[in-house]
Design a protein around this motif. Structure first.
Motif, mmCIF file in Angstrom:
data_model
loop_
_atom_site.group_PDB
_atom_site.id
_atom_site.type_symbol
_atom_site.label_atom_id
_atom_site.label_comp_id
_atom_site.label_asym_id
_atom_site.label_seq_id
_atom_site.Cartn_x
_atom_site.Cartn_y
_atom_site.Cartn_z
ATOM 1 N N PHE A 163 0.767 -1.200 0.052
ATOM 2 C CA PHE A 163 -0.047 0.043 0.021
ATOM 3 C C PHE A 163 0.867 1.150 0.097
ATOM 4 O O PHE A 163 0.477 2.136 -0.671
ATOM 5 N N ASP A 164 1.773 1.277 0.890
ATOM 6 C CA ASP A 164 2.651 2.364 1.214
ATOM 7 C C ASP A 164 3.608 2.704 -0.299
ATOM 8 O O ASP A 164 3.686 3.991 -0.529
ATOM 9 N N ASP A 165 3.946 1.738 -0.994
ATOM 10 C CA ASP A 165 4.769 1.824 -2.112
ATOM 11 C C ASP A 165 3.773 2.328 -3.459
ATOM 12 O O ASP A 165 4.207 3.275 -4.008
ATOM 13 N N VAL A 166 2.428 2.021 -3.146
ATOM 14 C CA VAL A 166 1.442 2.705 -3.922
ATOM 15 C C VAL A 166 1.241 4.268 -3.912
ATOM 16 O O VAL A 166 1.389 4.969 -5.009
ATOM 17 N N ILE A 167 1.118 4.456 -2.658
ATOM 18 C CA ILE A 167 0.557 6.076 -2.721
ATOM 19 C C ILE A 167 2.131 6.874 -2.728
ATOM 20 O O ILE A 167 2.047 8.043 -3.054
ATOM 21 N N GLU A 168 3.203 6.316 -2.246
ATOM 22 C CA GLU A 168 4.415 7.186 -2.644
ATOM 23 C C GLU A 168 4.539 7.328 -4.060
ATOM 24 O O GLU A 168 5.297 8.195 -4.582
ATOM 25 N N THR A 169 4.240 6.149 -5.081
ATOM 26 C CA THR A 169 4.397 6.184 -6.379
ATOM 27 C C THR A 169 3.577 7.283 -6.933
ATOM 28 O O THR A 169 3.912 8.013 -7.624
ATOM 29 N N ALA A 228 22.208 1.909 -4.628
ATOM 30 C CA ALA A 228 21.264 2.873 -3.958
ATOM 31 C C ALA A 228 22.052 3.163 -2.591
ATOM 32 O O ALA A 228 21.883 4.342 -2.349
ATOM 33 N N ALA A 229 22.834 2.382 -2.006
ATOM 34 C CA ALA A 229 23.399 2.535 -0.750
ATOM 35 C C ALA A 229 24.493 3.787 -0.882
ATOM 36 O O ALA A 229 24.642 4.304 0.111
ATOM 37 N N LYS A 230 24.824 4.083 -2.048
ATOM 38 C CA LYS A 230 26.047 5.252 -2.122
ATOM 39 C C LYS A 230 25.186 6.461 -2.267
ATOM 40 O O LYS A 230 25.576 7.549 -1.930
ATOM 41 N N LYS A 231 24.002 6.771 -2.526
ATOM 42 C CA LYS A 231 23.339 7.873 -2.517
ATOM 43 C C LYS A 231 22.880 8.133 -1.092
ATOM 44 O O LYS A 231 22.365 7.749 -0.322
ATOM 45 N N THR A 232 23.023 9.647 -1.027
ATOM 46 C CA THR A 232 23.012 10.174 0.305
ATOM 47 C C THR A 232 21.462 10.546 0.425
ATOM 48 O O THR A 232 21.201 10.892 1.730
ATOM 49 N N SER A 233 21.034 10.625 -0.506
ATOM 50 C CA SER A 233 19.477 11.137 -0.327
ATOM 51 C C SER A 233 18.626 10.311 -1.106
ATOM 52 O O SER A 233 19.084 9.512 -2.327
ATOM 53 N N SER A 234 17.264 10.315 -1.108
ATOM 54 C CA SER A 234 16.197 9.634 -1.848
ATOM 55 C C SER A 234 14.812 10.144 -1.765
ATOM 56 O O SER A 234 14.291 10.987 -0.658
ATOM 57 N N LYS A 235 14.615 10.495 -3.165
ATOM 58 C CA LYS A 235 13.089 11.260 -3.223
ATOM 59 C C LYS A 235 11.922 10.320 -2.766
ATOM 60 O O LYS A 235 11.182 10.819 -2.156
ATOM 61 N N ARG A 236 12.272 8.988 -2.858
ATOM 62 C CA ARG A 236 11.098 8.208 -2.231
ATOM 63 C C ARG A 236 11.101 8.275 -0.464
ATOM 64 O O ARG A 236 10.060 8.633 -0.037
ATOM 65 N N ARG A 237 12.170 8.722 0.035
ATOM 66 C CA ARG A 237 12.392 8.790 1.433
ATOM 67 C C ARG A 237 11.520 9.926 1.593
ATOM 68 O O ARG A 237 10.746 10.094 2.621
ATOM 69 N N GLU A 238 12.045 10.986 0.929
ATOM 70 C CA GLU A 238 11.591 12.419 1.301
ATOM 71 C C GLU A 238 9.979 12.372 1.144
ATOM 72 O O GLU A 238 9.203 12.917 1.812
ATOM 73 N N VAL A 239 9.352 11.655 0.055
ATOM 74 C CA VAL A 239 7.790 11.649 -0.175
ATOM 75 C C VAL A 239 7.427 10.645 1.023
ATOM 76 O O VAL A 239 6.263 10.926 1.373
ATOM 77 N N LYS A 240 7.901 9.858 1.533
ATOM 78 C CA LYS A 240 7.270 8.850 2.564
ATOM 79 C C LYS A 240 7.215 10.009 3.835
ATOM 80 O O LYS A 240 6.231 10.053 4.667
ATOM 81 N N GLU A 241 8.147 10.800 4.060
ATOM 82 C CA GLU A 241 8.136 11.606 5.178
ATOM 83 C C GLU A 241 7.150 12.644 5.120
ATOM 84 O O GLU A 241 6.314 13.268 6.104
ATOM 85 N N LEU A 242 6.859 13.364 3.741
ATOM 86 C CA LEU A 242 6.019 14.071 3.669
ATOM 87 C C LEU A 242 4.484 13.602 3.889
ATOM 88 O O LEU A 242 3.811 14.259 4.332
ATOM 89 N N ILE A 243 4.413 12.333 3.407
ATOM 90 C CA ILE A 243 2.986 11.722 3.468
ATOM 91 C C ILE A 243 2.542 11.649 4.985
ATOM 92 O O ILE A 243 1.664 11.767 5.538
#
Length: 287
Positions: A163-169, A228-243
């Motif tokens: 469910f959370d993957d869906v709304i984040e997408t 992905a572990a090399k990346k310091t940021s993630s838009k998906r993580r940001e969206v998760k926090e926004l929701i």
């Protein structure tokens, strides 16, 4: 894969001793009947995901979502009158040996007869991807899964997106791409005739999956991706926090985002696409 791509590439710390396998299987249809089992079977029926005669390849990444998906399908097979077949498949895209062992260990303990095939994608993605390695990797992994599933005689591939993957997408497409597009519960595969992708966890909340994993004493990896572990940021993580933040001000905001994809009013949409064709409200404005 939280299904295919996860948002956090760390390994969950073991919570405690594992429950006996028999207890884990029993809990799925008793303790977790309402938050997990009923939502799983509801999605299967509502979106007509599995039919008699189907052969479903359940894709396992080694994460909490796909391991639960595999156990749900095993329980469905055990309790269902429908005649369908199952294969459990996992692609090693270049896991660290410890993550490969973790995947094998969990499948062995949970009684999942997984078939692992190697496809060194991480090195390829790391070399050619720029800002969005997860998108590219997901496409490549999906094609590899389709091909392997087809070689086993399967006509469907089941992924563990929840469910959370869906709304984040949905929110990522609005905020990052300027379009309204959801993660479909099922879709026909491109370039693979008679193959479908299904997402039976689409109505199950991630927190309930985490609770199931921790209370079962499981410590699955999330995605094991070195890129992905090399990346310091993630838009998906940001969206998760926004929701999560929006949830403090808007009641049932997660449910509203999810249901928005099922309640689109075409009379109040400026433009839409159907395949490669683009349509405007002006096309039928004077009708």
């Amino acid at each position: 894969m939280s299904g295919i791509a996860g948002s956090d590439c760390s390994v969950i710390t073991p919570v405690g001793d594992r429950l006996p396998l028999e207890q884990i299987e029993k809990n799925i249809i008793t303790i977790y009947r309402k938050p997990i089992w009923s939502k799983f079977t509801k999605a299967l029926k509502q979106f007509k995901m599995v039919n008699p005669g189907d052969k479903v390849a359940v894709a396992i990444s080694g994460g909490k979502d796909s391991l639960l998906l595999a156990k749900l399908f095993q329980e469905l097979k055990k309790h269902s009158d429908h005649s369908f077949e199952l294969e459990f498949i996992s692609m090693d895209p270049g896991f660290h040996p410890s993550n490969r062992k973790l995947l094998e260990d969990h499948c062995d303990y949970l009684g999942i007869p997984v078939k692992i095939f190697d496809k060194q994608l991480f090195d390829v993605v790391d070399e050619i991807a720029n800002d969005y390695p997860c998108y590219l990797c997901a496409r490549m992994r999906r094609g590899a899964l389709y091909a392997y599933a087809e070689s086993l005689g399967c006509n469907k591939v089941a992924l563990g997106h929840h469910f959370d993957d869906v709304i984040e997408t949905i929110m990522m497409n609005i905020l990052c791409s300027g379009k309204y597009q959801t993660m479909m519960p099922k879709l026909k595969a491109k370039n693979f005739d008679n193959m479908e992708l299904i997402r039976p966890l689409c109505e199950i909340r991630e927190d309930d999956i985490k609770l199931f994993a921790s209370e079962s004493g499981l410590s699955p990896m999330d995605c094991g991706c070195a890129v992905a572990a090399k990346k310091t940021s993630s838009k998906r993580r940001e969206v998760k926090e926004l929701i999560k933040t929006l949830g403090a001000s808007f009641k049932d905001v997660e449910k509203s985002i999810y249901m928005s994809a099922q309640n689109i009013y075409l009379d109040a949409v400026v433009g839409w696409r159907n395949g490669k064709e683009h349509y405007s409200f002006l096309d039928r404005y004077d009708d």
